[in-house]
Design an enzyme around this catalytic site. Structure first.
Site, PDB file in Angstrom:
ATOM      1  N   ARG A  96      -5.307  28.092  -3.360  1.00  0.00           N
ATOM      2  CA  ARG A  96      -5.674  27.172  -4.452  1.00  0.00           C
ATOM      3  C   ARG A  96      -5.211  25.757  -4.090  1.00  0.00           C
ATOM      4  NH1 ARG A  96      -5.900  30.685  -9.083  1.00  0.00           N
ATOM      5  NH2 ARG A  96      -6.080  28.894 -10.472  1.00  0.00           N
TER       6      ARG A  96
ATOM      7  N   THR B 201       0.853  -1.197   0.000  1.00  0.00           N
ATOM      8  CA  THR B 201       0.000   0.000   0.000  1.00  0.00           C
ATOM      9  C   THR B 201       0.878   1.234   0.000  1.00  0.00           C
ATOM     10  OG1 THR B 201      -1.471   1.412   1.286  1.00  0.00           O
ATOM     11  CG2 THR B 201      -0.311  -0.245   2.528  1.00  0.00           C
ATOM     12  N   ILE B 202       0.490   2.201  -0.804  1.00  0.00           N
ATOM     13  CA  ILE B 202       1.249   3.455  -0.766  1.00  0.00           C
ATOM     14  C   ILE B 202       1.039   4.150   0.580  1.00  0.00           C
ATOM     15  CG2 ILE B 202       1.221   3.839  -3.265  1.00  0.00           C
ATOM     16  CD1 ILE B 202      -0.932   6.035  -2.715  1.00  0.00           C
ATOM     17  N   ASP B 203      -0.042   3.772   1.288  1.00  0.00           N
ATOM     18  CA  ASP B 203      -0.389   4.461   2.541  1.00  0.00           C
ATOM     19  C   ASP B 203       0.513   4.091   3.714  1.00  0.00           C
ATOM     20  OD1 ASP B 203      -2.464   5.606   1.152  1.00  0.00           O
ATOM     21  OD2 ASP B 203      -3.968   4.196   1.875  1.00  0.00           O
TER      22      ASP B 203
ATOM     23  N   HIS C  10      -4.357   9.892  -8.047  1.00  0.00           N
ATOM     24  CA  HIS C  10      -3.760   8.639  -8.508  1.00  0.00           C
ATOM     25  C   HIS C  10      -2.362   8.801  -9.109  1.00  0.00           C
ATOM     26  CE1 HIS C  10      -8.082   7.744  -8.182  1.00  0.00           C
ATOM     27  NE2 HIS C  10      -7.623   6.608  -7.718  1.00  0.00           N
TER      28      HIS C  10
ATOM     29  N   GLY D  75      -4.274   9.056   1.629  1.00  0.00           N
ATOM     30  CA  GLY D  75      -4.150   8.691   3.044  1.00  0.00           C
ATOM     31  C   GLY D  75      -5.524   8.802   3.666  1.00  0.00           C
TER      32      GLY D  75
ATOM     33  N   ARG E  86       0.432  33.291  -3.133  1.00  0.00           N
ATOM     34  CA  ARG E  86      -0.770  32.508  -2.835  1.00  0.00           C
ATOM     35  C   ARG E  86      -0.463  31.464  -1.773  1.00  0.00           C
ATOM     36  NH1 ARG E  86      -1.567  30.932  -9.093  1.00  0.00           N
ATOM     37  NH2 ARG E  86      -3.164  32.458  -9.648  1.00  0.00           N
TER      38      ARG E  86
END
Ligand code: F6P
Length: 341
Positions: A265, A125-127, A271, A170, A162
């Site tokens: 912004r 998992t990338i998490d 993904h 996550g 900005r």
């Protein structure tokens, strides 16, 4: 032996490196045969297979995604799902399964193991939120992509004075936000584990503007404000009961503009963090996981998940791995907080 391999859940850079290592060692060292199951648990559920030999895994080490395809199919939610999987494993002559996935895929693997299916898990998992392993492959790649994005946001934020918000993945754990935010010098990092105070966030933003420096706010998609501060919309659920997230960045931008009068912004990385080529670190970790997984199957050591402990690859029980999510500890977040504002 004939061994089935599947990849389930959200994809992640390094899946192909695991598949390659499993097949290369399984065939050349142990003389086993392999069959690929397509699209996570849908493959064994429907008996949808593809050939998986040395030729099939040539050239895939640096490729993102998964040659086997993936899905969030949950066989536990399907009437007779377990029996169908067992029948299809028997009819395709599969003796054991290697399931590569996150908490959901490995949770199913654990339940199948309890019903006498020979299965070994590989954490993905990338998490980075799986217990039992220090790191999952895919995380390093996602963090590097997010860090590069933050570096780029800094330069354009400076030109236009900005506040720029970078929303990263996550759902329940803020590991990507924490690491990318620390590496990228974020003005403030917001994670699901700690509800944020919007007044405090705005103070950080204003103090950064006072130093004539534009703030970058890194927010995990699952982060949320202290109850009652801002109203949030809820999304649809997937087969594992997870809500589809995405949108906290926009909510934050509106609130910051309203409260500080500064333009804010949002960039949602989404993904992009999951696609593309894995880093060298993730390729090596994924390869070492694959080698350990085929060793476990060869030795008949089922019901295990391969894991990283320090620099060693070990095996832990699937129950330990899926018992609870590994979230960001308070002390780790406190390290990052030193740099807020
Ligand atoms: O589980 C990994 C993850 O990247 C989460 O952080 C995110 O919420 C989820 O996948 C989104 O996946 P998908 O868009 O494929 O449903």
């Amino acid at each position: 032996m004939r061994i089935g391999v599947l990849t389930g859940g959200g994809d992640c850079p390094g899946l192909n490196a695991v598949i390659r290592a499993v097949v290369r060692k399984g065939v050349s060292v142990y003389g086993h045969e392999f069959v690929g199951f397509r699209d996570g648990w849908r493959g064994p559920l429907e008996g949808d297979t593809m050939p998986l030999d040395i030729q099939a895994v040539r050239g895939i080490l640096p490729r993102g995604g998964t040659i086997l395809g993936s899905s969030r199919t949950n066989p536990m939610k399907i009437e007779g799902g377990v029996d169908r999987i067992k029948e299809n494993l028997a009819s395709t002559g599969v003796d054991a399964l290697i399931a590569i996935g996150g908490e959901d895929t490995l949770g199913v693997a654990k339940q199948l193991y309890d019903r006498e299916v020979n299965v070994v898990g590989v954490p993905k998992t990338i998490d980075n939120d799986l217990s039992g392993t220090d790191y999952t492959f895919g995380f390093d790649t996602a963090v590097n992509i997010a860090c590069e994005a933050i570096d780029r946001l800094h330069t354009t934020a400076e030109s236009h004075h900005r506040a720029l918000i970078c929303e990263v993945m996550g759902r329940h754990a803020g590991w990507i936000a924490l690491h990318a935010g620390m590496a990228g010098g974020a003005n403030v990092i917001l994670i699901p584990e700690k509800p944020f105070d919007i007044d405090r966030v705005c103070e950080y933003v204003e103090s950064r503007f006072r130093t004539r420096y534009s703030p970058i706010i890194v927010v995990a998609e699952g982060a949320h404000p202290i109850e009652g501060q801002i109203e949030l919309q809820t999304g649809t659920l997937d087969a594992f009961g997870h809500v589809r997230l995405g949108g906290i960045g926009e909510v934050l931008a509106k609130e910051i503009e309203k409260r500080t009068g500064k333009e804010a912004r949002t960039t949602v990385l989404g993904h992009i963090q999951r696609g593309g080529t894995p880093t060298a670190y993730d390729r090596v970790l994924a390869t070492r996981f694959g080698l350990q997984a085929i060793d476990a199957v060869h030795e008949g050591d089922y019901g295990k998940m391969v894991a990283l402990r320090g620099t060693d690859i070990v095996r832990v029980g699937l129950d330990e791995a899926t018992a609870e999510l590994k979230t960001v500890p308070v002390a780790r977040y406190a390290e990052a907080e030193v740099f807020f504002g």
